[in-house]
Scaffold this active site. Structure first.
Site, PDB file in Angstrom:
ATOM      1  N   TRP A   1       0.814  -1.221   0.000  1.00 22.73           N
ATOM      2  CA  TRP A   1       0.000   0.000   0.000  1.00 22.73           C
ATOM      3  C   TRP A   1       0.850   1.275   0.000  1.00 22.73           C
ATOM      4  O   TRP A   1       0.317   2.359  -0.192  1.00 22.73           O
ATOM      5  CB  TRP A   1      -0.943   0.013   1.218  1.00 22.73           C
ATOM      6  CG  TRP A   1      -0.254  -0.291   2.524  1.00 22.73           C
ATOM      7  CD1 TRP A   1      -0.248  -1.488   3.171  1.00 22.73           C
ATOM      8  CD2 TRP A   1       0.557   0.595   3.311  1.00 22.73           C
ATOM      9  NE1 TRP A   1       0.522  -1.407   4.311  1.00 22.73           N
ATOM     10  CE2 TRP A   1       1.022  -0.135   4.429  1.00 22.73           C
ATOM     11  CE3 TRP A   1       0.932   1.938   3.198  1.00 22.73           C
ATOM     12  CZ2 TRP A   1       1.851   0.428   5.405  1.00 22.73           C
ATOM     13  CZ3 TRP A   1       1.760   2.495   4.164  1.00 22.73           C
ATOM     14  CH2 TRP A   1       2.200   1.737   5.252  1.00 22.73           C
ATOM     15  N   ASN A   2       2.157   1.168   0.259  1.00 21.32           N
ATOM     16  CA  ASN A   2       2.924   2.414   0.393  1.00 21.32           C
ATOM     17  C   ASN A   2       3.225   3.069  -0.957  1.00 21.32           C
ATOM     18  O   ASN A   2       3.377   4.288  -1.038  1.00 21.32           O
ATOM     19  CB  ASN A   2       4.201   2.202   1.211  1.00 21.32           C
ATOM     20  CG  ASN A   2       5.132   1.183   0.624  1.00 21.32           C
ATOM     21  OD1 ASN A   2       4.745   0.376  -0.213  1.00 21.32           O
ATOM     22  ND2 ASN A   2       6.380   1.212   1.048  1.00 21.32           N
TER      23      ASN A   2
ATOM     24  N   PRO B   1      -3.852  -6.232  -5.422  1.00 25.08           N
ATOM     25  CA  PRO B   1      -3.496  -4.967  -4.768  1.00 25.08           C
ATOM     26  C   PRO B   1      -3.669  -5.125  -3.258  1.00 25.08           C
ATOM     27  O   PRO B   1      -4.369  -6.031  -2.795  1.00 25.08           O
ATOM     28  CB  PRO B   1      -4.523  -3.978  -5.315  1.00 25.08           C
ATOM     29  CG  PRO B   1      -5.723  -4.818  -5.628  1.00 25.08           C
ATOM     30  CD  PRO B   1      -5.215  -6.190  -6.005  1.00 25.08           C
TER      31      PRO B   1
ATOM     32  N   GLY C   1       6.709  -6.397   0.221  1.00 22.07           N
ATOM     33  CA  GLY C   1       6.034  -6.295   1.507  1.00 22.07           C
ATOM     34  C   GLY C   1       6.965  -6.709   2.630  1.00 22.07           C
ATOM     35  O   GLY C   1       8.196  -6.639   2.490  1.00 22.07           O
TER      36      GLY C   1
ATOM     37  N   GLU D   1      10.864  -8.354  -2.587  1.00 13.95           N
ATOM     38  CA  GLU D   1      11.391  -7.048  -2.177  1.00 13.95           C
ATOM     39  C   GLU D   1      10.808  -6.812  -0.792  1.00 13.95           C
ATOM     40  O   GLU D   1       9.638  -6.468  -0.656  1.00 13.95           O
ATOM     41  CB  GLU D   1      10.957  -6.007  -3.210  1.00 13.95           C
ATOM     42  CG  GLU D   1      11.852  -4.799  -3.248  1.00 13.95           C
ATOM     43  CD  GLU D   1      11.311  -3.702  -2.366  1.00 13.95           C
ATOM     44  OE1 GLU D   1      11.681  -3.699  -1.162  1.00 13.95           O
ATOM     45  OE2 GLU D   1      10.548  -2.864  -2.857  1.00 13.95           O
TER      46      GLU D   1
ATOM     47  N   CYS E   1      10.267   1.253   2.125  1.00 11.91           N
ATOM     48  CA  CYS E   1      11.205   0.194   2.546  1.00 11.91           C
ATOM     49  C   CYS E   1      12.632   0.734   2.623  1.00 11.91           C
ATOM     50  O   CYS E   1      13.490   0.106   3.233  1.00 11.91           O
ATOM     51  CB  CYS E   1      11.184  -0.970   1.573  1.00 11.91           C
ATOM     52  SG  CYS E   1       9.565  -1.644   1.343  1.00 11.91           S
TER      53      CYS E   1
ATOM     54  N   GLU F   1      11.996  -2.366  11.731  1.00  8.58           N
ATOM     55  CA  GLU F   1      11.640  -1.375  10.720  1.00  8.58           C
ATOM     56  C   GLU F   1      10.550  -0.465  11.302  1.00  8.58           C
ATOM     57  O   GLU F   1       9.481  -0.944  11.688  1.00  8.58           O
ATOM     58  CB  GLU F   1      11.124  -2.111   9.479  1.00  8.58           C
ATOM     59  CG  GLU F   1      11.002  -1.243   8.269  1.00  8.58           C
ATOM     60  CD  GLU F   1      10.652  -2.042   7.011  1.00  8.58           C
ATOM     61  OE1 GLU F   1      10.057  -3.130   7.123  1.00  8.58           O
ATOM     62  OE2 GLU F   1      10.972  -1.551   5.918  1.00  8.58           O
TER      63      GLU F   1
ATOM     64  N   GLU G   1      14.536  -5.202  -9.245  1.00  2.21           N
ATOM     65  CA  GLU G   1      13.474  -4.628 -10.072  1.00  2.21           C
ATOM     66  C   GLU G   1      13.974  -3.341 -10.718  1.00  2.21           C
ATOM     67  O   GLU G   1      14.778  -2.624 -10.127  1.00  2.21           O
ATOM     68  CB  GLU G   1      12.244  -4.318  -9.205  1.00  2.21           C
ATOM     69  CG  GLU G   1      11.600  -5.580  -8.640  1.00  2.21           C
ATOM     70  CD  GLU G   1      10.279  -5.317  -7.931  1.00  2.21           C
ATOM     71  OE1 GLU G   1      10.182  -4.327  -7.190  1.00  2.21           O
ATOM     72  OE2 GLU G   1       9.353  -6.109  -8.129  1.00  2.21           O
TER      73      GLU G   1
HETATM   74  C1  SIN Z   1       9.637   0.814  -1.490  1.00  2.00           C
HETATM   75  O1  SIN Z   1       9.602   1.403  -0.452  1.00  2.00           O
HETATM   76  O2  SIN Z   1       9.437  -0.408  -1.541  1.00  2.00           O
HETATM   77  C2  SIN Z   1       9.887   1.485  -2.805  1.00  2.00           C
HETATM   78  C3  SIN Z   1      10.615   2.742  -2.644  1.00  2.00           C
HETATM   79  C4  SIN Z   1      11.085   3.288  -3.960  1.00  2.00           C
HETATM   80  O3  SIN Z   1      10.892   2.699  -5.039  1.00  2.00           O
HETATM   81  O4  SIN Z   1      11.702   4.348  -3.913  1.00  2.00           O
END
Ligand code: SIN
Length: 498
Positions: A168-169, A193, A246, A268, A302, A399, A476
């Site tokens: 969701w981020n 989603p 996630g 990821e 992340c 985290e 990715e």
């Molecule tokens: C993520 O937080 O998983 C993606 C961050 C990004 O693509 O900058």
């Protein structure tokens, strides 16, 4: 504005094209309700108001989407890369033409400020544009064999049906970072989603439909029963790859579930990014970089700075500079253009972040900025700075995923490297120094997939994004990202009569 304005707290929002707000599942090129008729509410995190009721599909619809993907993928893979690229470029163009509407949808369901939503839509589109081109450059090899009447050839072929589970981020970019390379090389995608933010993905599916993407190649399965959809994705043998962004915990579970059908995996997962600030750094640059890495998307990425590790000789000066920046922030609804930081995604997320701060404070940390977690249904957290933090506190190991910056102290380069590496995670890391030798030494010594040197805004479609250790497997974006959707096939041409 053709749609009746909708109210979101004190903010009214509307779409130029209201038909982009899709609340059904998209299976085999058609918009459908859940078989059960069930729906789930999507909330605006700034106001806790219901934005939409969305179809909640289960295992049966997931199976049908997988069958549709399998049926569609062969004809798609048989097209030339240029033809696939033309469809993807049209999708990219439509996203950019509808950028403002897509940004509003994202802000309303995710909470990030409009400026960040606009940035994410452009970022999401950039993956489509990049892979539309990169799909044309899937080359093979000819291997010089020992036998002169043989030729060894390596070709690359699409993996097949790929399942994608996204967070969701980044509701749009994490879809396109997965779907664009898959579609570019001839795979078909079945995508789930997140429950919190399905509307960005359904809007992108609507635009893919308008771009002429054939039925079955992109399926979108919103649900409030994540395990029903996830279990089918993981156990169905037709799915040849699972790509997930996630938490590390869920990533491990999905990895185990995919073992029985031996799927390709891209994971990821979580991060625990250090920002190391040496005494020879430009401190204004370092404070601005740390603030951007920490508070972007209200700390919900992340690759967010999780541990700011500062040399003892400049610690106080650095904290002062960071606190001065944080003092200029304004939290509130992302629809308010004067707001710099939106809410966190749920009240539960807020409580978890508060738990980390409480733990640190109980063990001796001091709050030097922020620290207000609101009340009632609010998901707003004042950007917070913690000092006097130590490595036995939860904020060192976990985290945070929220706008809280713990600032640790070190005295030598060796100690900084050891502190940075003292985590099971290995996604992003950052360091600030004006000594080029030190920059190289430290960048090479820290165990992370991404290192920003005197820079924290490091993401783009051009770079291989991914982590080591428990932060995941695979990359990715970039020219490396396309390989995740390709299988190698060796062809030995024998008895050539030479
Ligand atoms: C993520 O937080 O998983 C993606 C961050 C990004 O693509 O900058």
């Amino acid at each position: 504005m053709s749609q009746a304005a909708q109210r979101s707290g004190t903010f009214v929002w509307s779409l130029n094209d209201p038909t982009l707000l899709r609340t059904q599942a998209y299976i085999d090129g058609k918009w459908v309700d859940a078989d059960s008729g069930e729906t789930f509410p999507v909330y605006n995190p700034a106001t806790h108001e219901v934005v939409a009721e969305v179809a909640s599909v289960g295992a049966g619809e997931t199976r049908r989407a997988i069958e549709a993907a399998e049926a569609a993928r062969h004809a798609w893979a048989a097209r030339s890369a240029r033809e696939r690229s033309d469809v993807l470029k049209k999708w990219n163009d439509l996203m950019l033409e509808n950028l403002e509407d897509l940004a509003v949808i994202m802000t309303v369901e995710q909470g990030k400020i409009l400026a960040e939503s606009r940035g994410e839509v452009a970022y999401a589109a950039s993956f489509i544009e990049w892979f539309a081109e990169e799909g044309k450059r899937v080359y093979g090899d000819v291997i010089p064999l020992a036998q002169t009447d043989r030729r060894g050839i390596v070709i690359k072929q699409p993996v097949g049906v790929c399942a994608a589970i996204t967070p969701w981020n980044f509701p749009s970019a994490m879809l396109t970072r997965k779907a664009a390379p898959g579609l570019a090389v001839g795979c078909a995608m079945v995508c789930k989603p997140p429950q919190e933010t399905p509307l960005s993905m359904t809007a992108l599916a609507e635009l893919a439909h308008r771009a002429g993407l054939p039925a079955g190649l992109l399926n979108v399965l919103p649900t409030s029963k994540a395990s029903a959809v996830g279990d089918e994705m993981c156990s169905n043998p037709t799915v040849r790859k699972l790509t997930f962004t996630g938490s590390t915990g869920v990533g491990k579970l999905l990895t185990r579930q995919c073992a029985d059908t031996m799927k390709r995996l891209s994971m990821e997962l979580g991060g625990n990014a250090p920002v190391i600030v040496f005494e020879d750094a430009d401190l204004d640059l370092a404070a601005a970089g740390a603030a951007a890495a920490k508070y972007r998307n209200s700390g919900q990425t992340c690759i967010c700075a999780n541990r700011i590790i500062v040399q003892d000789t400049i610690y106080d000066e650095f904290v002062e500079k960071l606190a001065a920046l944080v003092g200029t922030y304004k939290v509130g609804s992302g629809l308010d253009e004067s707001v710099t930081h939106g809410p966190v995604i749920t009240r539960k997320a807020l409580e978890d972040i508060k738990g980390l701060v409480d733990d640190a404070v109980e063990r001796g940390a001091t709050v030097v900025a922020g620290g207000d977690f609101g009340e009632g249904d609010s998901h707003l957290i004042e950007p917070t700075i913690l000092c006097n933090v130590t490595d036995d506190m939860r904020v060192f190991n976990e985290e945070i995923f929220g706008p809280v910056a713990p600032i640790f102290k070190f005295s030598t380069e060796e100690e900084a490297i050891a502190m940075a590496n003292d985590t099971e995670f290995g996604l992003a890391s950052y360091l600030y120094s004006n000594d080029q030798g030190r920059c190289w030494r430290v960048a090479e010594a820290i165990d992370f997939g991404l290192v920003g040197v005197n820079e924290t805004m490091i993401s783009s479609e051009l770079i291989p994004f991914g982590g080591v250790k428990e932060s995941g497997v695979g990359r990715e974006g970039s020219r490396y990202g396309i390989e995740e959707y390709l299988e190698l096939k060796y062809i030995c041409m024998g008895h050539l009569g030479q």
